[in-house]
Design a protein around this motif. Sequence first.
Motif, mmCIF file in Angstrom:
data_model
loop_
_atom_site.group_PDB
_atom_site.id
_atom_site.type_symbol
_atom_site.label_atom_id
_atom_site.label_comp_id
_atom_site.label_asym_id
_atom_site.label_seq_id
_atom_site.Cartn_x
_atom_site.Cartn_y
_atom_site.Cartn_z
ATOM 1 N N TYR A 45 -0.548 -4.718 -0.933
ATOM 2 C CA TYR A 45 0.752 -4.570 -1.585
ATOM 3 C C TYR A 45 1.125 -5.875 -2.293
ATOM 4 O O TYR A 45 1.761 -5.857 -3.354
ATOM 5 C CB TYR A 45 1.823 -4.218 -0.557
ATOM 6 N N VAL A 46 0.762 -6.999 -1.707
ATOM 7 C CA VAL A 46 1.009 -8.294 -2.348
ATOM 8 C C VAL A 46 0.255 -8.373 -3.665
ATOM 9 O O VAL A 46 0.798 -8.808 -4.690
ATOM 10 C CB VAL A 46 0.603 -9.447 -1.417
ATOM 11 N N ASP A 47 -1.004 -7.963 -3.662
ATOM 12 C CA ASP A 47 -1.791 -7.981 -4.897
ATOM 13 C C ASP A 47 -1.128 -7.143 -5.984
ATOM 14 O O ASP A 47 -1.013 -7.574 -7.135
ATOM 15 C CB ASP A 47 -3.206 -7.450 -4.635
ATOM 16 N N ALA A 48 -0.687 -5.948 -5.614
ATOM 17 C CA ALA A 48 -0.041 -5.067 -6.590
ATOM 18 C C ALA A 48 1.263 -5.678 -7.091
ATOM 19 O O ALA A 48 1.587 -5.577 -8.286
ATOM 20 C CB ALA A 48 0.207 -3.694 -5.970
ATOM 21 N N LEU A 80 14.252 -3.860 2.213
ATOM 22 C CA LEU A 80 13.541 -2.584 2.314
ATOM 23 C C LEU A 80 12.158 -2.806 2.906
ATOM 24 O O LEU A 80 11.515 -3.817 2.629
ATOM 25 C CB LEU A 80 13.363 -1.939 0.934
ATOM 26 N N MET A 81 11.704 -1.840 3.676
ATOM 27 C CA MET A 81 10.339 -1.835 4.183
ATOM 28 C C MET A 81 9.517 -0.845 3.378
ATOM 29 O O MET A 81 9.902 0.324 3.240
ATOM 30 C CB MET A 81 10.321 -1.439 5.666
ATOM 31 N N VAL A 82 8.403 -1.301 2.803
ATOM 32 C CA VAL A 82 7.451 -0.406 2.160
ATOM 33 C C VAL A 82 6.091 -0.676 2.806
ATOM 34 O O VAL A 82 5.465 -1.695 2.563
ATOM 35 C CB VAL A 82 7.394 -0.608 0.631
ATOM 36 N N GLY A 83 5.669 0.225 3.669
ATOM 37 C CA GLY A 83 4.426 0.022 4.397
ATOM 38 C C GLY A 83 3.768 1.345 4.717
ATOM 39 O O GLY A 83 4.126 2.388 4.184
ATOM 40 N N HIS A 84 2.799 1.295 5.598
ATOM 41 C CA HIS A 84 2.025 2.471 5.969
ATOM 42 C C HIS A 84 2.543 3.084 7.262
ATOM 43 O O HIS A 84 3.173 2.407 8.079
ATOM 44 C CB HIS A 84 0.555 2.109 6.174
ATOM 45 N N CYS A 85 2.241 4.348 7.449
ATOM 46 C CA CYS A 85 2.608 5.023 8.696
ATOM 47 C C CYS A 85 1.597 6.112 8.986
ATOM 48 O O CYS A 85 0.836 6.544 8.111
ATOM 49 C CB CYS A 85 4.007 5.637 8.594
ATOM 50 N N GLY A 86 1.598 6.561 10.219
ATOM 51 C CA GLY A 86 0.836 7.741 10.592
ATOM 52 C C GLY A 86 1.726 8.970 10.451
ATOM 53 O O GLY A 86 2.828 9.006 11.002
ATOM 54 N N GLY A 96 -13.473 4.328 5.166
ATOM 55 C CA GLY A 96 -13.652 5.050 3.910
ATOM 56 C C GLY A 96 -12.391 5.732 3.446
ATOM 57 O O GLY A 96 -11.984 5.641 2.281
ATOM 58 N N ALA A 97 -11.725 6.425 4.353
ATOM 59 C CA ALA A 97 -10.478 7.110 4.012
ATOM 60 C C ALA A 97 -9.419 6.114 3.585
ATOM 61 O O ALA A 97 -8.645 6.346 2.658
ATOM 62 C CB ALA A 97 -9.999 7.941 5.196
ATOM 63 N N ALA A 98 -9.360 4.972 4.259
ATOM 64 C CA ALA A 98 -8.362 3.961 3.931
ATOM 65 C C ALA A 98 -8.552 3.454 2.511
ATOM 66 O O ALA A 98 -7.593 3.262 1.765
ATOM 67 C CB ALA A 98 -8.443 2.811 4.928
ATOM 68 N N ASN A 99 -9.799 3.222 2.092
ATOM 69 C CA ASN A 99 -10.023 2.703 0.748
ATOM 70 C C ASN A 99 -9.552 3.686 -0.312
ATOM 71 O O ASN A 99 -8.962 3.310 -1.316
ATOM 72 C CB ASN A 99 -11.510 2.396 0.553
ATOM 73 N N ARG A 100 -9.808 4.971 -0.115
ATOM 74 C CA ARG A 100 -9.362 5.972 -1.090
ATOM 75 C C ARG A 100 -7.834 6.022 -1.120
ATOM 76 O O ARG A 100 -7.224 6.148 -2.179
ATOM 77 C CB ARG A 100 -9.933 7.345 -0.727
ATOM 78 N N PHE A 101 -7.222 5.900 0.043
ATOM 79 C CA PHE A 101 -5.764 5.893 0.111
ATOM 80 C C PHE A 101 -5.201 4.697 -0.635
ATOM 81 O O PHE A 101 -4.275 4.816 -1.438
ATOM 82 C CB PHE A 101 -5.332 5.864 1.573
ATOM 83 N N TYR A 102 -5.781 3.522 -0.387
ATOM 84 C CA TYR A 102 -5.294 2.313 -1.039
ATOM 85 C C TYR A 102 -5.333 2.451 -2.560
ATOM 86 O O TYR A 102 -4.382 2.132 -3.261
ATOM 87 C CB TYR A 102 -6.151 1.109 -0.646
ATOM 88 N N GLU A 103 -6.470 2.917 -3.071
ATOM 89 C CA GLU A 103 -6.648 2.990 -4.516
ATOM 90 C C GLU A 103 -5.612 3.881 -5.169
ATOM 91 O O GLU A 103 -5.149 3.620 -6.274
ATOM 92 C CB GLU A 103 -8.058 3.498 -4.829
ATOM 93 N N ARG A 104 -5.234 4.938 -4.490
ATOM 94 C CA ARG A 104 -4.326 5.906 -5.099
ATOM 95 C C ARG A 104 -2.854 5.564 -4.895
ATOM 96 O O ARG A 104 -2.029 5.789 -5.778
ATOM 97 C CB ARG A 104 -4.598 7.297 -4.514
ATOM 98 N N ALA A 105 -2.514 4.999 -3.734
ATOM 99 C CA ALA A 105 -1.112 4.960 -3.340
ATOM 100 C C ALA A 105 -0.415 3.619 -3.500
ATOM 101 O O ALA A 105 0.800 3.590 -3.691
ATOM 102 C CB ALA A 105 -0.997 5.406 -1.873
ATOM 103 N N ILE A 106 -1.143 2.516 -3.417
ATOM 104 C CA ILE A 106 -0.487 1.209 -3.322
ATOM 105 C C ILE A 106 0.405 0.906 -4.519
ATOM 106 O O ILE A 106 1.587 0.562 -4.376
ATOM 107 C CB ILE A 106 -1.521 0.084 -3.151
ATOM 108 N N GLY A 107 -0.148 1.021 -5.722
ATOM 109 C CA GLY A 107 0.613 0.675 -6.920
ATOM 110 C C GLY A 107 1.867 1.505 -7.077
ATOM 111 O O GLY A 107 2.944 0.983 -7.402
#
Length: 483
Positions: A208-211, A299-305, A437-448
């Motif tokens: 998120y910092v990178d974005a 505000l909190m912008v992070g991940h959750c289950g 693997g799942a995390a990387n696909r999630f990151y690519e799509r959702a972070i920005g």
Amino acid sequence: MTKLTTPEAVVDALEGLYSEAVEALSGALDLYLHKGTAPDRKLRESGAFCYPQIRLTYDPDGPPPPISRAFGKMSEAGTYISTFTRPDFFRAYLIEQLTPLMRDYDVDVVVERSGQEIPYAYVWEQGQAEGLEEISPAELARWFPSPKLADIGDEVADGELFEPYDTHPLALFDAPRVDLSLKRLQHYTGTPVEHFQHYVLFTNYHRYVDAFCDWALTQIGGDNHYTSLSVPGGLEVSSVTDTSRADIDATPWRRFQMPAYHLRAPNGAGITLVNIGVGPSNAKTITDHLAVLRPQVWLMVGHCGGLRHSQSIGDYVLAHAYLREDHVLDAVLPPEIPVPPIAEVQVALQEAAARVTGESGEALKRRLRTGTVVTTDDRNWELRFTATARRFNKSRAIAIDMESATIAANGYRLRVPYGVLLCVSDKPLHGEIKLPGAANRFYERAIGEHIRIGIETLEALAADKGAKIHSRKLRAFDEPPFR
């Protein structure tokens, strides 16, 4: 003592007394370092090293007028006193708080020396007194005021009632508490406290910092109010070049526990992003200290289950309530105390999500769900799911994380408007456990997209200078007049 009639005159007087005290203490330290001369006891007894304080007296003929606002109001007659540090740094805030009090109430306001000395550590900057660190703290404490934990506390913020006929506090935090937090913020985040902005984002992943940095660099020099990007380690980018991104990556941000990034604007109207890492302890630590800056909102912008079958990886969760299993605030804000949503923040988050995703109506409802978030202090909660499943089920929770309830609860406790928008990175109850693997696909799509929602929310709230988000629901009935 002269009665002061304008907020500006009050702050000028604070600055004058504070400067005198700092100069006296710095001079005494320098004399001790270079000549071994201890300060004259009479100098200390005269209050030469003491913080300034405001004494505001309100003695109306009748009951206070029923003024309805979130701060700058008097609930009862009496004498209100608080010490203040760095009045130059807090000048705009102090004038903002004093203006309605001095305009709408018949009050007497004086500025005077307090009986609380400034600890030497708060005026000693590296380089100004090089060599002082070689003297033991015990030796310095013989001659100079030193930090004492007994002088630092959150009794006012935590709502402890005051004795009848006592003086009242004017602000939530006094000078020693503020000075401690200013030093801690610099230590934890790697950036000067002067660079913190009034609109704050917290995240728990460096991507998120990178974005955020990528986006921030596109804003500098554009048709907006942003002037520079300040990052940990002393780098500040005010003019973007071909190497700016690489320069940011090369900074020593890894040295700092919770690195901060500030997209600066005049009057602190920009955005600060803090990577708090994982866990409620960090979330409490940073918000305890950030609160003394009196930010407009965080505000909190992070991940959750995600806990519901209908959710998908990449969906959003707008927290509306919290099941507090984080435990770090239980002693000062028991879990049975409700932490209400701030309506204006909730609406701004949902509207920003609609703009950024381009979705609305049913399409947006499928991706953004509002409900209860569980915050736990046990990252391996899955290993004892059978012991917690019934409680989760009773709460009707839709997501689980490790920071959100702490961010919201400490915002409620310390009177800082708050909000939480999470993104589903896994569905542990439904066979979609977070794996590389799942995390990387999630990151690519959702972070920005996710960080952009947080940014647009803060920009929308900043458009009216935060006026809409100061909620009376955050005030205690014996609230100090200052926000």
